[in-house]
Scaffold this active site. Structure first.
Site, PDB file in Angstrom:
ATOM      1  N   THR A  22       1.008  -1.198  -0.056  1.00  0.00           N
ATOM      2  CA  THR A  22       0.245  -0.163  -0.134  1.00  0.00           C
ATOM      3  C   THR A  22       0.984   1.202  -0.059  1.00  0.00           C
ATOM      4  O   THR A  22       1.183   1.596  -1.030  1.00  0.00           O
ATOM      5  CB  THR A  22      -1.037  -0.140   1.225  1.00  0.00           C
ATOM      6  OG1 THR A  22      -0.077  -0.091   2.571  1.00  0.00           O
ATOM      7  CG2 THR A  22      -1.931  -1.229   1.051  1.00  0.00           C
ATOM      8  N   LYS A  69       4.140  -6.769   3.968  1.00  0.00           N
ATOM      9  CA  LYS A  69       3.834  -5.573   3.864  1.00  0.00           C
ATOM     10  C   LYS A  69       3.361  -4.923   4.972  1.00  0.00           C
ATOM     11  O   LYS A  69       2.838  -5.595   5.678  1.00  0.00           O
ATOM     12  CB  LYS A  69       2.663  -5.492   2.506  1.00  0.00           C
ATOM     13  CG  LYS A  69       0.919  -5.749   3.238  1.00  0.00           C
ATOM     14  CD  LYS A  69       0.375  -4.481   3.838  1.00  0.00           C
ATOM     15  CE  LYS A  69       0.634  -3.230   3.335  1.00  0.00           C
ATOM     16  NZ  LYS A  69      -0.273  -2.554   4.170  1.00  0.00           N
ATOM     17  N   THR A 122      -2.113  -1.832   8.753  1.00  0.00           N
ATOM     18  CA  THR A 122      -2.018  -3.056   8.502  1.00  0.00           C
ATOM     19  C   THR A 122      -0.717  -3.898   8.098  1.00  0.00           C
ATOM     20  O   THR A 122      -0.039  -3.408   7.335  1.00  0.00           O
ATOM     21  CB  THR A 122      -3.215  -3.688   7.212  1.00  0.00           C
ATOM     22  OG1 THR A 122      -4.285  -3.170   7.778  1.00  0.00           O
ATOM     23  CG2 THR A 122      -2.994  -5.185   7.121  1.00  0.00           C
ATOM     24  N   THR A 163      -4.777   4.707  -0.261  1.00  0.00           N
ATOM     25  CA  THR A 163      -5.293   3.346  -0.189  1.00  0.00           C
ATOM     26  C   THR A 163      -3.733   2.425  -0.737  1.00  0.00           C
ATOM     27  O   THR A 163      -3.632   1.493  -0.741  1.00  0.00           O
ATOM     28  CB  THR A 163      -6.136   2.687  -1.411  1.00  0.00           C
ATOM     29  OG1 THR A 163      -5.494   3.276  -2.776  1.00  0.00           O
ATOM     30  CG2 THR A 163      -7.534   3.325  -1.311  1.00  0.00           C
ATOM     31  N   ASN A 177      -0.085  10.480   5.942  1.00  0.00           N
ATOM     32  CA  ASN A 177      -1.204  10.092   6.839  1.00  0.00           C
ATOM     33  C   ASN A 177      -2.168  11.226   7.122  1.00  0.00           C
ATOM     34  O   ASN A 177      -3.196  11.009   7.772  1.00  0.00           O
ATOM     35  CB  ASN A 177      -0.674   9.638   8.433  1.00  0.00           C
ATOM     36  CG  ASN A 177      -0.426   8.157   8.128  1.00  0.00           C
ATOM     37  OD1 ASN A 177      -0.967   7.405   7.705  1.00  0.00           O
ATOM     38  ND2 ASN A 177       0.885   8.104   8.141  1.00  0.00           N
ATOM     39  N   GLU A 221       6.225   4.619   7.424  1.00  0.00           N
ATOM     40  CA  GLU A 221       5.793   5.538   6.443  1.00  0.00           C
ATOM     41  C   GLU A 221       6.680   6.867   6.638  1.00  0.00           C
ATOM     42  O   GLU A 221       6.681   7.546   7.458  1.00  0.00           O
ATOM     43  CB  GLU A 221       4.434   5.952   6.595  1.00  0.00           C
ATOM     44  CG  GLU A 221       3.446   4.852   6.362  1.00  0.00           C
ATOM     45  CD  GLU A 221       2.025   4.823   6.612  1.00  0.00           C
ATOM     46  OE1 GLU A 221       1.642   5.734   7.582  1.00  0.00           O
ATOM     47  OE2 GLU A 221       1.286   3.957   6.286  1.00  0.00           O
TER      48      GLU A 221
END
Lengths: 397, 397
Positions: B147, B173, B184, B397, B392, B270
């Site tokens: 993602t 992932k 996730t 997606t 964020n 991230e």
């Protein structure tokens, strides 16, 4: 700002630059009561308590104080035995300048951790600091306490107590961000009320629990956090006691001032753009409501979503469901202002325009109903903007 | 990347675009074992479990599986009864395409919460997905699971077990950021080892506890987190059992692969720029070490300091001291690589050049010694960069 708003009978204050911060910014503050005042305090529970906190925790037990001296630009924390001597020296300088007992001086520091306190500058600054004390000096004291604060946090209220006008003023510094506990919080409350020691301690602890401790995790604070109240009795009211009828209006006034300061701190969270007033209810116990509230309010994913104006209810329910409290998934409801975004285990077909308008508000009321009981907890949270990272990625005083 | 590195005997894989994500990015992945495989799984403990997790938790009890079908771009979480039916439909489509029992298909979804799963696109994509299954397809499957991941997380090892060469490949992932628990995490391990069910469950739980659960808070996970292992026995080794001598080399191989994946996830946090390997030791219990490690690793102030390359040890000790565990202040030591920054209650006169070089490293080893006992805990953490907020603050997606 009308400076006359921030005057409390019998109190003088001042704030100057003593050269601790750079560029001549104000960094040394003094609050002085013309007569010794009853006092109560709440201090950080961090193991690594800063030197001034250790000094204050000893002195507060007498229940009396007459002055608070504060520097910004240096936290005097993690500075060992030398730091403790420096805190004593700082309070001694204030006591000598004011010609009062050293035991009546409370001391606080805020700024960078682990650097020796420049005591000589503080001692040198004490002459002008004391010389400039005045009734209208409270905003200057506030200015000298600020570090990364973008605006002053001050609140003043009056109440009629036992046929007298009583004033209560509060000033605070601190950036109530993601972990407000980690950014030093200082809050000073000054009142001319006459209140006995037991009542003062009770009402102050209760007020802090519902304000500053509802933006910060229990037992989880910075090395320097300090909240002090001084009540000098100048109003001449019938003395407030725990069971007297004067207690309630004083409590109400104090809680209102603390709520103002507290909202100001969250709103001034380092770079914050929004204040989220989150109420978790329908819990079986207040502790449970509190745990869920913190799980949501401390989630960086939730905070960044609010910053981005994104009504990402999925992040909120996911945070709530993640801490091991079994929630009745289909009974949980999430409401932004008056709009329900999640119920019966799934998102609703909420009106996008209305929710977009809500997300653009400066203050957003969010209610998370757990559907298990009737206990609740309210917490103030800020969003997570770029600015936060920028501010905190480098040393700052 | 050499695709031959990622081949496990008896396994086929593929990843394609089924139009769930925008711009034709891969979003549908399939892993298939030519024979039914022994399986074990670890799932999110979040109350709000996504539909595919509920399906898998039922199916895993049989101990056998033959395929894993995964979509990215939609989490199929908080989607109610319809979502559950959609997860079943997704697994049914895979089972039909593969001509195997539906009960042998595990299913997973990752992406945005609360939107209906576009099942038709998945059903339509199943033909090409199955048609393209091949030995070298594991990297494509990985690509279709990603993602916000910036790079694939794959690791493959071989070991000599009972006179046979055994292969273990893992793909994962997830963006192991501040709260990796909220982004996730999917991890799939494929091996041709022959291992009995009890041994597989034991070694996999233990491995997850020391890897993915050492970057994420206990009982605190996203709605979709899923880790699965499939062992198809093709290597023909003497069967691995809990007490057999083949157990140790298999365990070692599995732990090495999990550690690779786990480091990859934190490093790919991230926007993360650094990996901090924090060891807390000298605790009285492992639980205590763990609590302190999380307090430090989850602190945004600590994370932003690492991002800024600032050796702000004050924030680390303050975070450690803030959670109610009474620490012996003067016994606590903080060490970056081989340099002690804090001891005896205060900062040391550390060599600034050496510490600046350490702060510039991509991986920084930090050791916090509590001086109370002999228990420890290791955690991987990432820093907090601007990029995190950017990623964020909007739907993705």
């Amino acid at each position: 700002m009308n400076v006359d708003e921030y005057i409390v009978p019998g109190f003088l204050a001042n704030g100057i630059s003593a050269g601790i911060k750079e560029q001549g910014r104000k960094d040394l503050a003094l609050i002085f009561s013309e007569v010794p005042a009853r006092t109560a305090g709440v201090f950080t529970t961090n193991c690594f308590k800063a030197a001034p906190v250790l000094v204050d925790m000893e002195r507060i037990s007498s229940g009396m104080a007459q002055a608070i001296v504060t520097n910004s630009g240096n936290a005097n924390a993690a500075t060992g035995a030398k730091g403790y001597q420096d805190a004593l020296a700082m309070s001694r300088a204030a006591a000598m300048g004011l010609n009062i007992s050293e035991e009546l001086v409370m001391v606080a520091s805020t700024g960078v951790i682990g650097h020796p306190l420049p005591v000589e500058r503080i001692e040198k600054g004490m002459g002008p600091l004391v010389g400039g004390l005045r009734r209208e000096g409270i905003p200057d004291a506030e200015a000298a306490m600020m570090t990364t604060d973008r605006f002053p946090k001050m609140s003043c209220r009056k109440a009629r107590i036992g046929s007298r006008d009583v004033t209560l003023c509060g000033i605070a510094k601190g950036a109530g961000m993601i972990q407000p506990n980690m950014a030093t919080m200082l809050a000073y409350l000054m009142t001319d009320a006459d209140i006995d020691s037991a009542a003062l301690r009770t009402v102050f602890s209760e007020g802090i629990a519902q304000s500053f401790n509802a933006i910060s995790v229990d037992g989880c604070m910075s090395t320097n956090d300090t909240a002090l109240i001084l009540a000098n009795g100048r109003a001449g009211n019938r003395q407030i006691r725990r069971r007297s009828r004067e207690y309630a209006p004083f409590r109400e006034m104090l809680f209102a001032v603390l709520d103002d300061l507290c909202r100001g701190m969250v709103r001034d969270g380092e770079g914050a753009t929004k204040l989220i007033e989150l109420v978790v209810d329908g819990a079986r116990t207040e502790g449970e409501a509190r745990r869920v509230a913190y799980a949501v309010a401390n989630s960086n994913l939730v905070k960044t979503a609010f910053y981005g104006g994104d009504p990402n209810w999925g992040r909120i329910i996911s945070a709530a469901g993640s801490i091991g409290i079994p929630l009745p998934v289909n009974a949980v409801r999430l409401v932004f202002e008056e709009v329900c975004l999640f119920e019966a285990g799934q998102g609703t077909a909420f009106p996008a325009d209305r929710v977009a308008a809500i997300m653009a508000q400066e203050t957003i009321r969010v209610r998370l109903e757990l559907g298990m009981g009737n206990k609740g907890f309210r917490i103030y949270a800020s969003d997570l903007p770029f600015e936060y990272v920028k501010i905190n990625a480098h040393y700052h005083t």
